[in-house]
Scaffold this motif. Structure first.
Motif, PDB file in Angstrom:
ATOM      1  N   UNK A 178       0.871  -1.175   0.000  1.00 36.81           N
ATOM      2  CA  UNK A 178       0.000   0.000   0.000  1.00 36.81           C
ATOM      3  C   UNK A 178       0.906   1.221   0.000  1.00 36.81           C
ATOM      4  N   UNK A 179       0.807   2.033  -1.053  1.00 37.75           N
ATOM      5  CA  UNK A 179       1.594   3.277  -1.124  1.00 37.75           C
ATOM      6  C   UNK A 179       0.909   4.381  -0.334  1.00 37.75           C
ATOM      7  N   UNK A 180      -0.423   4.435  -0.437  1.00 42.35           N
ATOM      8  CA  UNK A 180      -1.181   5.487   0.236  1.00 42.35           C
ATOM      9  C   UNK A 180      -2.592   4.975   0.483  1.00 42.35           C
ATOM     10  N   UNK A 181      -3.132   5.296   1.643  1.00 43.05           N
ATOM     11  CA  UNK A 181      -4.478   4.847   1.991  1.00 43.05           C
ATOM     12  C   UNK A 181      -5.144   5.911   2.845  1.00 43.05           C
ATOM     13  N   UNK A 182      -6.367   6.240   2.469  1.00 50.08           N
ATOM     14  CA  UNK A 182      -7.146   7.201   3.229  1.00 50.08           C
ATOM     15  C   UNK A 182      -8.586   6.719   3.278  1.00 50.08           C
ATOM     16  N   UNK A 183      -9.176   6.731   4.470  1.00 50.29           N
ATOM     17  CA  UNK A 183     -10.584   6.378   4.620  1.00 50.29           C
ATOM     18  C   UNK A 183     -11.234   7.413   5.516  1.00 50.29           C
ATOM     19  N   UNK A 184     -12.209   8.115   4.955  1.00 51.27           N
ATOM     20  CA  UNK A 184     -12.939   9.119   5.713  1.00 51.27           C
ATOM     21  C   UNK A 184     -14.362   8.624   5.927  1.00 51.27           C
ATOM     22  N   UNK A 185     -14.720   8.399   7.179  1.00 49.43           N
ATOM     23  CA  UNK A 185     -16.054   7.947   7.525  1.00 49.43           C
ATOM     24  C   UNK A 185     -16.889   9.177   7.875  1.00 49.43           C
ATOM     25  N   UNK A 186     -17.413   9.818   6.861  1.00 52.29           N
ATOM     26  CA  UNK A 186     -18.156  11.064   7.022  1.00 52.29           C
ATOM     27  C   UNK A 186     -19.443  10.823   7.799  1.00 52.29           C
ATOM     28  N   UNK A 187     -20.084   9.676   7.553  1.00 48.15           N
ATOM     29  CA  UNK A 187     -21.344   9.369   8.216  1.00 48.15           C
ATOM     30  C   UNK A 187     -21.166   9.315   9.737  1.00 48.15           C
ATOM     31  N   UNK A 188     -20.098   8.714  10.195  1.00 51.38           N
ATOM     32  CA  UNK A 188     -19.865   8.610  11.641  1.00 51.38           C
ATOM     33  C   UNK A 188     -19.568   9.983  12.248  1.00 51.38           C
ATOM     34  N   UNK A 189     -18.902  10.841  11.482  1.00 55.67           N
ATOM     35  CA  UNK A 189     -18.540  12.159  11.996  1.00 55.67           C
ATOM     36  C   UNK A 189     -19.743  13.095  12.056  1.00 55.67           C
ATOM     37  N   UNK A 190     -20.578  13.079  11.010  1.00 51.73           N
ATOM     38  CA  UNK A 190     -21.688  14.028  10.919  1.00 51.73           C
ATOM     39  C   UNK A 190     -23.024  13.422  11.315  1.00 51.73           C
ATOM     40  N   UNK A 191     -23.159  12.100  11.169  1.00 59.83           N
ATOM     41  CA  UNK A 191     -24.438  11.459  11.427  1.00 59.83           C
ATOM     42  C   UNK A 191     -25.335  11.566  10.202  1.00 59.83           C
TER      43      UNK A 191
END
Length: 169
Positions: free
Chosen positions: A31-44
């Motif tokens: 894995x050179x680069x990995x990003x996961x943004x869980x927007x649902x958990x942050x904003x609801x």
């Protein structure tokens, strides 16, 4: 020793030259680069969740310093929005690299080989990472469909040709 007879039973000579033997080894995958943004958990999210998944794939290949070694990078962007509201649920960006040692591929065929065959070999690992990350992010595991790397290669060629036409005009 007697010389081998290279004629077929019907008397025709075997005129087809032997195809070059292709040798390929996977030297490394990572894995050179990995990003996961869980927007649902942050904003609801209010109301019912109906995810719409969008997958974008880009490929890159480059020659490495060692002879016959190449690095092929599969770049994946997976976004999920809630249908109807267009609220983002999650965004996953992954760059997965494979380092290959390749011999016997003619120079004219090396680019398509790198952009089609090499990503095909690393794709099962990319699929597993996406499944694990989405599951670990609190969503049902996302199992990617098989990707048609031939179609992606043709699209990139067509896009390049179009860009050259515009540049020349």
């Amino acid at each position: 020793m007697a010389e081998e007879d290279k004629t077929m039973p019907n008397g025709a000579a075997d005129a087809a030259p032997a195809a070059p033997q292709i040798k390929q080894r996977v030297l490394a995958q990572f894995v050179r680069d990995l990003s996961f943004e869980n927007v649902m958990a942050q904003k609801g999210v209010d109301g019912e969740v109906k995810p719409e998944i969008k997958v974008e794939v880009n490929l890159d290949a480059r020659k490495r310093g060692a002879e016959n070694q190449f690095e092929v990078i599969t770049k994946l962007k997976v976004s999920s929005q809630n249908a109807g509201t267009e609220n983002m649920l999650f965004l996953l960006e992954l760059e997965y690299s494979g380092v290959f040692e390749i011999e016997g591929v003619p120079e004219a065929q090396m680019h398509p080989y790198l952009m089609i065959e090499c990503p095909r070999m690393t794709f099962p690992f990319v699929r597993r990472i996406v499944s694990d990350i989405t599951r670990d992010g609190g969503f049902p595991p996302l199992n990617l469909e098989q990707i048609d790397f031939v179609a992606i290669y043709r699209q990139q060629l067509a896009l390049r040709a179009e860009q050259q036409k515009k540049a020349e005009a």
